[in-house]
Design an enzyme around this catalytic site. Structure first.
Site, mmCIF file in Angstrom:
data_model
loop_
_atom_site.group_PDB
_atom_site.id
_atom_site.type_symbol
_atom_site.label_atom_id
_atom_site.label_comp_id
_atom_site.label_asym_id
_atom_site.label_seq_id
_atom_site.Cartn_x
_atom_site.Cartn_y
_atom_site.Cartn_z
ATOM 1 C CB SER A 1 -1.793 2.259 3.426
ATOM 2 O OG SER A 1 -0.481 2.093 3.245
ATOM 3 N N GLY B 1 1.037 -1.548 -0.136
ATOM 4 C CA GLY B 1 -0.595 0.226 -0.029
ATOM 5 C C GLY B 1 0.954 0.802 0.426
ATOM 6 C CG ASN C 1 13.590 -3.104 -2.265
ATOM 7 O OD1 ASN C 1 14.301 -3.127 -0.916
ATOM 8 N ND2 ASN C 1 12.420 -2.621 -1.573
ATOM 9 C CB SER D 1 5.664 -4.501 -2.894
ATOM 10 O OG SER D 1 4.835 -4.391 -1.884
ATOM 11 N N GLY E 1 10.148 10.173 -7.776
ATOM 12 C CA GLY E 1 9.241 9.339 -7.862
ATOM 13 C C GLY E 1 9.016 8.858 -6.648
#
Length: 208
Positions: free
Chosen positions: A41, A37, A87, A111, A160
Site C-alpha cells: 500500500s 495498511g 509483534n 498491523s 494467513g
C-alpha cells in the site's frame, strides 16, 4: 520456571533529565506516526519519504519498519494471530521509548488488527499517537507485489496472508487517511507533505 509475568519487585527509576528537557534540546515534540495498511500500500515509501522530509527540516526521526524488526527484535515471532499481537505490542513499546526520547518515531507495519493498534495508542497520550491509514485498494497492492507475496498467497504457498486469507481491520478514527485521487496515487513527496503539515499544525515540530 519463568517469572516473566510475575515481576512485582521492580520500581520505576526517575532521572533528572526527562522528556520535557529532551524536547527542548531537539526543539520538537516526541510522537509516534503509525502507518498501517495492506502489503504494497506504500507504507515504507511514505515512511522513508517522511523521514527524509523531516531531516531536511532539521527534525530527528527514526523508522521502525515491520520487516526490518523481524530480522532482530521480533525474529522469534511468526504470523499466527498471537504472534502478530506480540509483534505489535513490542513495536508499540519501542515506539513509546522513542517518543519519550523526544523523537518523531515512524512505525511502518501492516498491523492488521484494530485492537492491537488501539493498544499501542493507549500506551501514549492520545494526541501523541498519529495513525496514518494507507487506504489503497487490494487490487492495486496486489498489482505491485514487489516481493511476490500475493502471488504466493494466491497459490496457497503462504497461509494467513493479510488481505487474502486473513483480515485487515480498517481504522475507525485515524488521524490521517491517504487515498488515491482520481485513480492516481499521490507522489511520495506529496504523501510526506500531508503528514508534515499535520505535525506542524499540531505543534510537534517546535517547542514553545
Amino acid at each position: 520456571m519463568s517469572t516473566l509475568n510475575n515481576s512485582t519487585n521492580i520500581f520505576w527509576q526517575e532521572c533528572p533529565v526527562g522528556k520535557v528537557e529532551r524536547q527542548k534540546l531537539l526543539n520538537q515534540k516526541g510522537c509516534v506516526v503509525w502507518i498501517t495498511g495492506l502489503s504494497g500500500s506504500g507504507k515504507s515509501t511514505l515512511a522513508c519519504s517522511l523521514s527524509r522530509e523531516l531531516h531536511s527540516k532539521g527534525k530527528l526521526s527514526y523508522i521502525l519498519d515491520g520487516d526490518n524488526l523481524r530480522h532482530g527484535l521480533n525474529k522469534d515471532l511468526g504470523f499466527k494471530a498471537e504472534d502478530r499481537a506480540e509483534n505489535i505490542r513490542r513495536v508499540g513499546e519501542v515506539a513509546k521509548l522513542f517518543s519519550d526520547a523526544g523523537l518523531i518515531c515512524i512505525a511502518s507495519l501492516i498491523s492488521p488488527y484494530r485492537k492491537d493498534r488501539d493498544a499501542c495508542r493507549a500506551m501514549l497520550p492520545d494526541a501523541s499517537f498519529i495513525e496514518v491509514f494507507m487506504n489503497m485498494p487490494l487490487e492495486l497492492c496486489e498489482s505491485r507485489d514487489a516481493k511476490g507475496l500475493y502471488k504466493l498467497a494466491r497459490a496457497g504457498k503462504i497461509k494467513g496472508f493479510t488481505g487474502i486469507d486473513d483480515p485487515y481491520e480498517r481504522p475507525l478514527n485515524c488521524e490521517i487517511e491517504i487515498e488515491q485521487k482520481d485513480g492516481v496515487c499521490p507522489k511520495p513527496a506529496a504523501l510526506a507533505g500531508q503528514v508534515v503539515s499535520y505535525l506542524e499544525e499540531k505543534g510537534f515540530l517546535q517547542v514553545e
